[in-house]
Design an enzyme around this catalytic site. Structure first.
Site, PDB file in Angstrom:
ATOM      1  N   ARG A  15      -2.856   0.257   2.120  1.00  0.00           N
ATOM      2  CA  ARG A  15      -4.281   0.838   2.168  1.00  0.00           C
ATOM      3  C   ARG A  15      -4.093   2.305   1.600  1.00  0.00           C
ATOM      4  O   ARG A  15      -3.981   2.989   0.363  1.00  0.00           O
ATOM      5  CB  ARG A  15      -5.318   0.388   2.683  1.00  0.00           C
ATOM      6  CG  ARG A  15      -6.690   0.267   2.252  1.00  0.00           C
ATOM      7  CD  ARG A  15      -7.081   1.932   2.172  1.00  0.00           C
ATOM      8  NE  ARG A  15      -7.340   1.638   3.436  1.00  0.00           N
ATOM      9  CZ  ARG A  15      -7.504   3.280   3.634  1.00  0.00           C
ATOM     10  NH1 ARG A  15      -8.050   4.334   2.332  1.00  0.00           N
ATOM     11  NH2 ARG A  15      -8.168   3.472   4.922  1.00  0.00           N
ATOM     12  N   ASP A  16      -3.875   2.905   2.709  1.00  0.00           N
ATOM     13  CA  ASP A  16      -4.201   4.361   2.211  1.00  0.00           C
ATOM     14  C   ASP A  16      -2.875   4.842   2.068  1.00  0.00           C
ATOM     15  O   ASP A  16      -3.121   6.074   0.983  1.00  0.00           O
ATOM     16  CB  ASP A  16      -4.759   5.299   3.808  1.00  0.00           C
ATOM     17  CG  ASP A  16      -5.126   6.153   3.697  1.00  0.00           C
ATOM     18  OD1 ASP A  16      -5.341   6.965   2.303  1.00  0.00           O
ATOM     19  OD2 ASP A  16      -5.607   6.655   5.141  1.00  0.00           O
ATOM     20  N   HIS A 208      -7.193   9.488  12.809  1.00  0.00           N
ATOM     21  CA  HIS A 208      -6.310   9.011  11.913  1.00  0.00           C
ATOM     22  C   HIS A 208      -5.827  10.124  10.974  1.00  0.00           C
ATOM     23  O   HIS A 208      -7.422  10.925  10.264  1.00  0.00           O
ATOM     24  CB  HIS A 208      -7.799   8.518  11.096  1.00  0.00           C
ATOM     25  CG  HIS A 208      -7.123   7.821   9.516  1.00  0.00           C
ATOM     26  ND1 HIS A 208      -7.026   6.462   8.963  1.00  0.00           N
ATOM     27  CD2 HIS A 208      -7.227   8.688   8.313  1.00  0.00           C
ATOM     28  CE1 HIS A 208      -6.980   6.267   7.666  1.00  0.00           C
ATOM     29  NE2 HIS A 208      -6.519   7.704   7.353  1.00  0.00           N
ATOM     30  N   HIS A 210      -3.923  13.204   8.683  1.00  0.00           N
ATOM     31  CA  HIS A 210      -2.527  13.530   7.134  1.00  0.00           C
ATOM     32  C   HIS A 210      -2.098  14.604   7.934  1.00  0.00           C
ATOM     33  O   HIS A 210      -2.204  15.131   9.037  1.00  0.00           O
ATOM     34  CB  HIS A 210      -4.002  13.760   6.173  1.00  0.00           C
ATOM     35  CG  HIS A 210      -4.491  12.124   5.589  1.00  0.00           C
ATOM     36  ND1 HIS A 210      -3.490  11.635   4.744  1.00  0.00           N
ATOM     37  CD2 HIS A 210      -5.115  11.320   6.229  1.00  0.00           C
ATOM     38  CE1 HIS A 210      -4.600  10.493   4.676  1.00  0.00           C
ATOM     39  NE2 HIS A 210      -5.645  10.081   5.590  1.00  0.00           N
ATOM     40  N   CYS A 241      -5.334  10.768  -0.702  1.00  0.00           N
ATOM     41  CA  CYS A 241      -6.622  10.482  -0.915  1.00  0.00           C
ATOM     42  C   CYS A 241      -6.865  10.174  -2.498  1.00  0.00           C
ATOM     43  O   CYS A 241      -6.552  11.648  -2.573  1.00  0.00           O
ATOM     44  CB  CYS A 241      -7.737  10.949   0.204  1.00  0.00           C
ATOM     45  SG  CYS A 241      -9.447  10.296  -0.666  1.00  0.00           S
ATOM     46  N   ASN A 250      -0.937  10.298   5.801  1.00  0.00           N
ATOM     47  CA  ASN A 250      -1.495  10.232   6.896  1.00  0.00           C
ATOM     48  C   ASN A 250       0.102   9.945   7.566  1.00  0.00           C
ATOM     49  O   ASN A 250       1.038  10.083   7.400  1.00  0.00           O
ATOM     50  CB  ASN A 250      -1.308   8.683   8.098  1.00  0.00           C
ATOM     51  CG  ASN A 250      -2.995   8.268   6.924  1.00  0.00           C
ATOM     52  OD1 ASN A 250      -2.950   7.478   5.872  1.00  0.00           O
ATOM     53  ND2 ASN A 250      -3.696   8.459   7.642  1.00  0.00           N
TER      54      ASN A 250
END
Ligand SMILES: CC(C)(COP(=O)([O-])OP(=O)([O-])OC[C@H]1O[C@@H](n2cnc3c(N)ncnc32)[C@H](O)[C@@H]1OP(=O)([O-])[O-])[C@@H](O)C(=O)NCCC(=O)NCCSC(=O)C[C@@](C)(O)CC(=O)[O-]
Length: 302
Positions: A15-16, A208, A210, A241, A250
């Site tokens: 996903r990310d 979470h 980055h 993002c 991430n």
């Protein structure tokens, strides 16, 4: 506080990691191949898809097909983002195990990301959380920009705590704290965590982070010391993002795992398989492998 004995890694790459990939939409078979490989590494929580508007995030437009195409491994939680009821209903139909609502501690980022104010976002999430509760589906809550915003700069820890608390009180079982643009440092991370942990139990918090400024592992070490035992990461450091220009992925799951192994913290994840998975997905995407550990143990794929 002592380090936790066990950490749950929440894998973000499908996903990310992929939502911001430039170029044509990635084939569904590559996404499902990645998810199945990640499950085979021993990861028990994989954020597999995102039920958002395909006009906003085209790479996630095949979320239902991804969920239909994976080989579900017993014991693995396959989760997805759901910004509103429409997303929740689609995720429910696709059979996700957990959904996630995603807010931010910055007004400007919230507006750019989900087209509403923080207060409106919380109003939108409430029916999602309620519908999920009625269907027995757990809800994760994200707070983005916890250590800085691409539009507003510094973010007050008290604001992060306020949004985290609102999501927790609403019924989110876990709150993931996103350093969306990777500007945090260990001291900042500790201060932010202290502020949030005064309102939400630390065992309900996830980190979470980055890695834009190369601080993510140091920041994780800082919050591990303070009792955080859930870490979001993305194999090969994939990601960024769409609404945070210049943000890198991430922190790489391989790098986090190497750190945790060195601290004697158990995760149940196989490092060699994870490194191989990182190289595999980089080859599929023709992309640089952002994991230092992946590079050291397996050579770079580009
Ligand atoms: C939230 C919206 C939908 C509001 O978008 P909007 O335009 O304000 O919403 P709307 O209700 O007016 O709907 C507009 C159109 O989207 C459709 N629509 C509406 N909802 C959905 C849905 N769920 N699924 C599919 N379609 C949807 C809806 O049907 C309509 O279609 P049209 O009539 O124009 O054809 C939009 O802003 C959006 O999709 N944003 C996505 C943002 C996003 O995915 N960002 C990346 C994830 S967050 C992140 O990466 C940070 C995180 C979590 O990793 C933590 C960190 O690192 O900090």
């Amino acid at each position: 506080m002592a380090f936790p004995k066990q950490v749950r890694l929440v894998e973000m790459s499908p996903r990310d990691g992929l939502q911001n990939e430039p170029g044509p939409v990635i084939a569904t078979a590559i996404k499902t191949g990645l998810i199945d490989r990640l499950a085979d590494c021993g990861l028990t929580h994989i954020e597999a898809a995102s039920f958002v508007s395909p006009k906003w995030v085209p790479q996630m437009g095949d979320a239902a097909e991804v969920m239909a195409g994976i080989h579900r491994k017993p014991g693995v939680c396959y989760s997805a983002l759901t910004p509103n009821l429409k997303g929740f209903e689609n995720a429910l139909a696709a059979g996700v195990d957990e959904v996630a609502v995603f807010g931010a501690a910055s007004e400007s980022f919230t507006r750019k990301n989900i087209n509403c104010s923080i207060a409106e976002s919380l109003e939108r999430f409430a029916p999602v959380v309620e519908a999920a509760r009625n269907h027995g589906i757990p809800v994760r809550g994200y707070v983005s920009t916890v250590m800085g915003c691409p539009y507003e700069g510094d973010i007050a820890p008290a604001k992060v705590a306020e949004v985290a608390r609102a999501l927790y009180d609403m019924g989110c079982h876990e709150i993931s704290l996103g350093d969306t643009i990777g500007v945090g440092t260990p001291l900042k991370a500790k201060r932010m965590l202290d502020a949030v942990a005064a309102h939400v139990p630390v065992e309900k918090l996830a980190a979470h982070f980055h890695d834009t400024y190369g601080q993510a592992l140091a920041n994780l070490y800082a919050v591990l010391e303070d009792g955080v035992a859930v870490i979001d990461a993305s194999v090969a450091g994939l990601g960024g993002c769409p609404y945070a220009k210049g943000a890198s992925g991430n922190v790489a799951t391989e790098d986090v795992l190497y750190l945790l192994n060195g601290l004697g913290i158990n995760t149940g994840v196989d490092l060699n398989k994870l490194v191989a998975t990182g190289h595999w997905i980089c080859q599929q995407l023709g992309r640089h492998n952002g994991s230092k550990v992946g590079q050291a143990l397996g050579g770079n794929c580009q």
